[in-house]
Design a protein around this motif. Sequence first.
Motif: not given
Length: 536
Positions: A358-377
């Motif tokens: 969970q820890e490693g996969d959560t970090n990689d998933t959050v990084s993918t979301i932030l790098d995508s440029g999608i509105d965080p909201s």
Amino acid sequence: MSQENSCCRVCSRGLYSCHWRDSSSNKRKQARCWFSVVSLASLLSLCWMYICLVTFNDREDVNWQGFTKLKRWVNWFMVVIIISAVLTSYCILLLLFALFQVALGERLDLHWLHKIFLFFGVIFVAFGITGISLQWQQEWPTVPLSLQATAPFLQFGAVGALTLLSSFVFHGFDRAKTAGSKALIASAFVVVSAAIFLCPLFIQSPCLIAPSDLPDKPKLIGHRGAPMLAPENTMMSFDRSIACGVTAFETDVQLSKDRIPFLMHDSGSDFLMRTTNVKEKFPDKRFSHSANLTWEELQRLNAGEWFLKTDPFRSVSQLTEEEKETAKNQSIPSLLQLLVLAQQRNISVIFDLYSPNQEGDTNDTVSTILDSGIDPSLILWLPPAERDTVILTAPGFIQVYKSETKMFDKGGNHLNVKYSNLSTEKIRELRRKNVTVNLWVVNDRWLFSLLWCAGVSSVTTNSCHQFQAMEHPDWVMAHGRYNTIWIIVDALSCLIMTGLYICQRKTHRLCHRRERQSNNTSAWNEKELSPFLPTG
């Protein structure tokens, strides 16, 4: 043809007892006992059929259990529905024939073959109820919840059935030979009638409100896209859900061996078996979790052919040939692909994260979301593990909780739970506190209508195309109007039953008078002729 051998009597006698000729012997107590068994079996089968119909919303849970054990996708729930429908129809028809026998004054000799069928029917229902209690306990709350949507109409139906059957009860009352029997029949009938007539006093439904007080229609969240219209968790499925007007995509995220987040619901051993052709591509390999394959290997799998072959929702026939061809060529999408689509359409994304790390996969998933440029909201963060870290790393994400207690402890206001975990009163209470309540998975109209009346914020659904077309719940009625209808229906039933009893009472007395006159005439003729009859 004599009256005793009329067509109606012969058919009724034959179908119920298989005695095409009038039987000279009859065990009345045993016959009455079996009539009671038929009545109870009919009531039991009706209740079981009702349970099957209201739990139809969660049919995929049953099919999934079958798949995990047999490794073969079959619509097991539909098999249960068909068997239950046949059983219920059989019991009801048998009860009708029994009542017809009573009306014709025929003996109630139930044939041994019917007894065997009734026995197996009761065993089937008993196994079904036991199976739910042992393997599917979370489904029982659906039954009382469904009564909030159906109880008013079930009560009207019960009043109608009581009115129709009252004639048979009055007939049995008149034919009873002892005062004790008459008292028992009368007492049972009065108790049952009172329970049916007065049960609306205890009926509570969120749809018993004035139409002007109806809450806004719940928003729709596409469960793995639009899985009735396209293979689940594919880009085609999410594209089809956009046409349904969904406000959020619901999906499931796992990470490949080379740390690429991708969309796949099934997890653990054989996680690719149901929705891909992994057997064909890797016939000699077995995978225990997603990290066993690279993203390149996952892209070689077909994620759409299974949908056309198994037709899980019996909806493939609704697709055009072009849509079938598109579905046939679907592949496993990455989370990034879905985020790009969500950003383009301004649609939120909510997902579960299936991972042994969970820890490693959560970090990689959050990084993918932030790098995508999608509105965080637009990100509705649901995974509970590492939530505090996610809040610090991505404070713009909307935190969604699976527990009301944890939500309030963390100061949140977004709740996502199974529809049967919250009462309609609790939903209203949470909405008054400005909590956004999303319930999953809602597929049937009656359930969507009930939750709409309760004021739920949104629902996760497989049926977004069906709910999109709904402009109002299936029924909404002001409480005062319902009370008026209830009183009128009960009053009409009482008047009709009173009239039936009076008519039947008069008929019974007339028949009794004619019988006495006939007996008196016979006795007088015998007395007048006695001097002329031989004495020895």
